[in-house]
Design a protein around this motif. Structure first.
Motif, mmCIF file in Angstrom:
data_model
loop_
_atom_site.group_PDB
_atom_site.id
_atom_site.type_symbol
_atom_site.label_atom_id
_atom_site.label_comp_id
_atom_site.label_asym_id
_atom_site.label_seq_id
_atom_site.Cartn_x
_atom_site.Cartn_y
_atom_site.Cartn_z
ATOM 1 N N THR A 156 40.182 36.412 35.780
ATOM 2 C CA THR A 156 41.285 37.190 36.335
ATOM 3 C C THR A 156 42.034 37.786 35.159
ATOM 4 O O THR A 156 42.446 37.067 34.255
ATOM 5 N N ILE B 117 48.976 44.722 36.696
ATOM 6 C CA ILE B 117 47.848 44.976 37.587
ATOM 7 C C ILE B 117 46.878 43.818 37.425
ATOM 8 O O ILE B 117 46.386 43.558 36.333
ATOM 9 N N ARG B 118 46.591 43.094 38.503
ATOM 10 C CA ARG B 118 45.679 41.948 38.464
ATOM 11 C C ARG B 118 44.313 42.387 38.969
ATOM 12 O O ARG B 118 44.210 43.047 39.994
ATOM 13 N N GLU B 119 43.274 41.999 38.249
ATOM 14 C CA GLU B 119 41.902 42.310 38.640
ATOM 15 C C GLU B 119 41.070 41.040 38.564
ATOM 16 O O GLU B 119 41.164 40.288 37.597
ATOM 17 N N SER B 120 40.256 40.809 39.578
ATOM 18 C CA SER B 120 39.308 39.693 39.559
ATOM 19 C C SER B 120 37.954 40.232 39.152
ATOM 20 O O SER B 120 37.509 41.264 39.666
ATOM 21 N N ARG B 121 37.300 39.516 38.248
ATOM 22 C CA ARG B 121 35.990 39.948 37.752
ATOM 23 C C ARG B 121 35.013 38.793 37.882
ATOM 24 O O ARG B 121 35.346 37.648 37.618
#
Length: 156
Positions: free
Chosen positions: A75, A25-29
């Motif tokens: 990321t 699961i990729r998340e951008s912060r």
């Protein structure tokens, strides 16, 4: 013959679903990086207003020293039920001179990230140890006395 086809199809679907559940699961912060916009900030040409119009408000600003705006982007990737791991990290530090003009724009990446591990469950503090009852009843008699920071009671 039909039963074997149904069992094979069911097994194939179950394998596909189980493999899909293990994907990362990729998340951008933080700041969403646009390389064209980041490259457009030029020392000696831009000022605070033009940087804000180009990149938007910074993630945070410096509190001490030269005025510096920081744009932080990360990321992360994680598998289900596992702590996220940083895959990409980028910081753009834009420093301004006394007139508000850009004096430098520096980039840093994952090489500057520091991983901290806390030591124990408690944070050491300076001062004396107080018990529960001292915390609960410690202010009795001090509220409202002159020089103690209170209002001095009703009517004053």
């Amino acid at each position: 013959m039909n039963v074997t086809k149904i069992l094979a199809t069911t097994a194939l679907l179950a394998a596909g679903v189980s493999l899909g559940a293990c994907s990362s699961i990729r998340e951008s912060r933080g700041y969403i990086v646009d390389p064209v916009l980041l490259n457009s900030v030029q020392p000696g040409i831009d000022n605070q207003k033009s940087v804000e119009m180009t990149l938007g408000r910074p993630t945070f600003t410096s509190q001490f020293g030269e005025p510096t705006w920081y744009y932080v982007s990360s990321t992360t990737g994680r598998k289900p039920f596992v702590r996220p791991q940083i895959q990409a990290h980028q910081v753009l530090a834009v420093q301004f001179d006394a007139n508000g003009n850009v004096s430098s724009a520096e980039r840093s990446g994952l090489d500057k990230v520091v991983y901290l591990t806390p030591d124990g469950d408690e944070t050491p503090t300076l001062g004396r140890e107080r018990g529960f009852l001292e915390d609960l009843f410690g202010n009795i008699g001090t509220v409202g006395q002159p020089g103690m920071g209170g209002q001095g009671g009703p009517g004053r």
